[in-house]
Motif scaffolding. Structure first.
Motif, PDB file in Angstrom:
ATOM      1  N   PRO A  27       1.056  -1.255   0.109  1.00  0.00           N
ATOM      2  CA  PRO A  27       0.115   0.009   0.116  1.00  0.00           C
ATOM      3  C   PRO A  27       0.854   1.155   0.065  1.00  0.00           C
ATOM      4  O   PRO A  27       1.662   1.304   0.730  1.00  0.00           O
ATOM      5  CB  PRO A  27      -0.689  -0.124   1.274  1.00  0.00           C
ATOM      6  N   GLU A  28       0.476   2.164  -1.005  1.00  0.00           N
ATOM      7  CA  GLU A  28       1.337   3.273  -0.783  1.00  0.00           C
ATOM      8  C   GLU A  28       1.164   4.281   0.367  1.00  0.00           C
ATOM      9  O   GLU A  28       2.147   4.958   0.738  1.00  0.00           O
ATOM     10  CB  GLU A  28       0.914   4.271  -2.280  1.00  0.00           C
ATOM     11  N   LYS A  39     -13.625  -1.345   3.055  1.00  0.00           N
ATOM     12  CA  LYS A  39     -15.041  -1.330   3.403  1.00  0.00           C
ATOM     13  C   LYS A  39     -15.805  -0.221   3.353  1.00  0.00           C
ATOM     14  O   LYS A  39     -17.187  -0.243   2.963  1.00  0.00           O
ATOM     15  CB  LYS A  39     -15.179  -1.905   4.997  1.00  0.00           C
ATOM     16  N   LYS A  40     -15.287   0.876   3.452  1.00  0.00           N
ATOM     17  CA  LYS A  40     -15.786   2.353   3.190  1.00  0.00           C
ATOM     18  C   LYS A  40     -15.893   2.625   1.579  1.00  0.00           C
ATOM     19  O   LYS A  40     -16.458   3.800   1.418  1.00  0.00           O
ATOM     20  CB  LYS A  40     -15.237   3.358   4.128  1.00  0.00           C
ATOM     21  N   GLY A  41     -15.343   1.750   0.925  1.00  0.00           N
ATOM     22  CA  GLY A  41     -15.559   2.068  -0.586  1.00  0.00           C
ATOM     23  C   GLY A  41     -14.173   2.937  -0.964  1.00  0.00           C
ATOM     24  O   GLY A  41     -14.485   3.422  -2.230  1.00  0.00           O
ATOM     25  N   GLN A  42     -13.320   3.060  -0.206  1.00  0.00           N
ATOM     26  CA  GLN A  42     -12.402   4.090  -0.598  1.00  0.00           C
ATOM     27  C   GLN A  42     -11.352   3.411  -1.336  1.00  0.00           C
ATOM     28  O   GLN A  42     -11.103   2.158  -1.414  1.00  0.00           O
ATOM     29  CB  GLN A  42     -11.550   4.671   0.637  1.00  0.00           C
ATOM     30  N   ASP A  43     -10.530   4.096  -2.363  1.00  0.00           N
ATOM     31  CA  ASP A  43      -9.627   3.599  -3.205  1.00  0.00           C
ATOM     32  C   ASP A  43      -8.199   3.264  -2.401  1.00  0.00           C
ATOM     33  O   ASP A  43      -7.986   4.437  -1.741  1.00  0.00           O
ATOM     34  CB  ASP A  43      -9.049   4.564  -4.373  1.00  0.00           C
ATOM     35  N   VAL A  44      -7.632   2.125  -2.490  1.00  0.00           N
ATOM     36  CA  VAL A  44      -6.384   1.975  -1.861  1.00  0.00           C
ATOM     37  C   VAL A  44      -5.473   1.597  -3.096  1.00  0.00           C
ATOM     38  O   VAL A  44      -5.143   0.598  -3.610  1.00  0.00           O
ATOM     39  CB  VAL A  44      -6.428   0.723  -0.960  1.00  0.00           C
ATOM     40  N   PRO A  45      -4.453   2.585  -3.383  1.00  0.00           N
ATOM     41  CA  PRO A  45      -3.389   2.334  -4.208  1.00  0.00           C
ATOM     42  C   PRO A  45      -2.323   1.658  -3.717  1.00  0.00           C
ATOM     43  O   PRO A  45      -1.773   1.677  -2.606  1.00  0.00           O
ATOM     44  CB  PRO A  45      -3.031   3.925  -4.616  1.00  0.00           C
ATOM     45  N   VAL A  46      -1.750   0.811  -4.594  1.00  0.00           N
ATOM     46  CA  VAL A  46      -0.727  -0.098  -4.049  1.00  0.00           C
ATOM     47  C   VAL A  46       0.475  -0.160  -5.294  1.00  0.00           C
ATOM     48  O   VAL A  46       0.316  -0.117  -6.360  1.00  0.00           O
ATOM     49  CB  VAL A  46      -1.321  -1.641  -4.188  1.00  0.00           C
ATOM     50  N   SER A  47       1.594  -0.209  -4.760  1.00  0.00           N
ATOM     51  CA  SER A  47       2.643  -0.164  -5.509  1.00  0.00           C
ATOM     52  C   SER A  47       2.907  -1.740  -5.817  1.00  0.00           C
ATOM     53  O   SER A  47       3.225  -2.590  -4.916  1.00  0.00           O
ATOM     54  CB  SER A  47       4.240   0.221  -4.819  1.00  0.00           C
ATOM     55  N   ILE A  48       3.224  -2.105  -7.191  1.00  0.00           N
ATOM     56  CA  ILE A  48       2.809  -3.604  -7.382  1.00  0.00           C
ATOM     57  C   ILE A  48       4.684  -3.984  -7.498  1.00  0.00           C
ATOM     58  O   ILE A  48       5.475  -3.302  -8.107  1.00  0.00           O
ATOM     59  CB  ILE A  48       2.477  -3.663  -9.149  1.00  0.00           C
ATOM     60  N   PHE A  49       4.586  -5.077  -6.731  1.00  0.00           N
ATOM     61  CA  PHE A  49       5.936  -5.857  -6.680  1.00  0.00           C
ATOM     62  C   PHE A  49       6.122  -6.662  -7.841  1.00  0.00           C
ATOM     63  O   PHE A  49       5.118  -7.471  -8.462  1.00  0.00           O
ATOM     64  CB  PHE A  49       5.945  -6.705  -5.202  1.00  0.00           C
ATOM     65  N   LYS A  63       5.182   0.432 -10.621  1.00  0.00           N
ATOM     66  CA  LYS A  63       3.818   0.485 -11.205  1.00  0.00           C
ATOM     67  C   LYS A  63       3.010   0.605  -9.941  1.00  0.00           C
ATOM     68  O   LYS A  63       3.295   0.184  -8.900  1.00  0.00           O
ATOM     69  CB  LYS A  63       3.439  -0.707 -12.087  1.00  0.00           C
ATOM     70  N   SER A  64       1.858   0.970 -10.165  1.00  0.00           N
ATOM     71  CA  SER A  64       0.498   1.303  -9.344  1.00  0.00           C
ATOM     72  C   SER A  64      -0.683   0.533  -9.825  1.00  0.00           C
ATOM     73  O   SER A  64      -0.951   0.578 -10.972  1.00  0.00           O
ATOM     74  CB  SER A  64       0.521   2.571  -8.857  1.00  0.00           C
ATOM     75  N   ALA A  65      -1.625   0.037  -8.843  1.00  0.00           N
ATOM     76  CA  ALA A  65      -2.785  -0.244  -9.052  1.00  0.00           C
ATOM     77  C   ALA A  65      -3.621  -0.260  -7.709  1.00  0.00           C
ATOM     78  O   ALA A  65      -3.108  -0.001  -6.910  1.00  0.00           O
ATOM     79  CB  ALA A  65      -2.939  -1.998  -9.176  1.00  0.00           C
ATOM     80  N   ILE A  66      -4.892  -0.095  -8.104  1.00  0.00           N
ATOM     81  CA  ILE A  66      -5.999   0.015  -7.212  1.00  0.00           C
ATOM     82  C   ILE A  66      -6.611  -1.190  -6.822  1.00  0.00           C
ATOM     83  O   ILE A  66      -6.953  -2.054  -7.665  1.00  0.00           O
ATOM     84  CB  ILE A  66      -6.951   1.190  -7.658  1.00  0.00           C
TER      85      ILE A  66
END
Length: 295
Positions: A27-28, A39-49, A63-66
């Motif tokens: 997680p970024e 659970k709240k519907g928020q975006d969680v951007p992640v740095s891809i390994f 790179k990043s993904a939601i």
């Protein structure tokens, strides 16, 4: 040593951009509670390994993904037999009127009991529904990053890949009808873990965490520090490894604090539609599960 791992927190997830993929990443935002945010519907951007497993996560690809859907940090094929510890908090032993054990109480769950966080449903078996005996157990979980056998207590934490949250979902009628607990706690999906796997570099001392179990968003049923553990994480790893090979990926769940439903007056149970959250702070965050009846 596992503590040199190139990550702080990892998630295994399906990205919003491609529902056919399963990715590993970090997680970024170091401070986001992944379970609560999703659970709240928020975006969680992640740095891809670059890796395909938390056991070999690789490096940050840039790179990043939601996250579309977060998964258990381990796949069923990676977890082997889940090692579980019963009666490992002093306050829990007191509430069930049992003397403190002198050696860890060990039982097993099969890999088929591994479950994902919400939005995957957590299933209450028909057997559990028959007399409303479903129960929760908030637990700290430990994942080993390398094979361990005959490990000393002083070296045990060197084998830890990371820490996560677990709910040791239990069927109390079946549990109390037998001296062995594997059946009553080993139903399909009865061991959800996640959503984040936190490196020992972030949690050097697992006795300094705080566990809460919260039902339906506002009912705090369990609330205890991991300094109440009877047997420490290091002691458990050492004990379980005696004469026994614990492969990388071994999942150890370390026991539940006081406040389980069967000990409440009146008792508290899990039913279809209930939400249960296992919150472990700092760093790990919240494992959320919503229960459905087996049809």
């Amino acid at each position: 040593m596992a503590s040199s791992a190139p990550f702080k927190r990892l998630v295994r997830f399906v990205p919003r951009s491609d529902s056919s993929k399963v990715l590993i990443g970090q997680p970024e935002d170091d401070n986001v509670d992944v379970g609560v945010a999703l659970k709240k519907g928020q975006d969680v951007p992640v740095s891809i390994f670059s890796g395909s497993s938390v056991l070999s996560p690789g490096q940050d690809t840039g790179k990043s993904a939601i996250i579309d859907r977060v998964l258990s940090p381990l796949a069923k094929s990676e977890v082997g037999t889940i090692r579980c510890i019963g009666l490992n908090y002093k306050q829990h032993a007191a509430e069930v009127n049992m003397s403190l054990p002198t050696v860890p109480t060990v039982f097993m769950k099969p890999d088929t009991s591994l479950g994902d966080p919400w939005p995957a449903p957590t299933i209450l078996p028909t057997l559990t529904q028959q007399d409303d005996c479903g129960d929760y157990e908030s637990e700290l979980a430990v994942i080993l990053g390398k094979t361990a056998k005959n490990v000393s207590e002083s070296e045990a934490l060197d084998y830890v890949l990371g820490y996560t949250a677990c709910n040791d979902v239990s069927s109390r009628t079946s549990q109390f009808a037998q001296s062995q607990w594997s059946f009553s706690k080993g139903f399909d999906g009865a061991c959800p873990i996640g959503p984040t796997l936190v490196s020992p570099s972030v949690i050097p001392d697992p006795s300094k965490l705080h566990v809460r179990g919260i039902k339906n968003g506002d009912q705090v049923l369990q609330d205890c520090g991991t300094d109440d553990l009877i047997f420490s994480v290091a002691k458990l790893i050492s004990f379980l490894s005696q004469g026994t090979t614990l492969p990388a990926g071994t999942l150890i769940i370390t026991g539940t604090p006081a406040g389980v439903g069967v000990g409440k007056k009146p008792k508290v149970t899990l039913r279809e539609g209930d939400e249960f959250a296992v919150e472990i702070l700092p760093h790990i965050g919240t494992l959320i599960n919503v229960f459905e009846n087996e049809k």
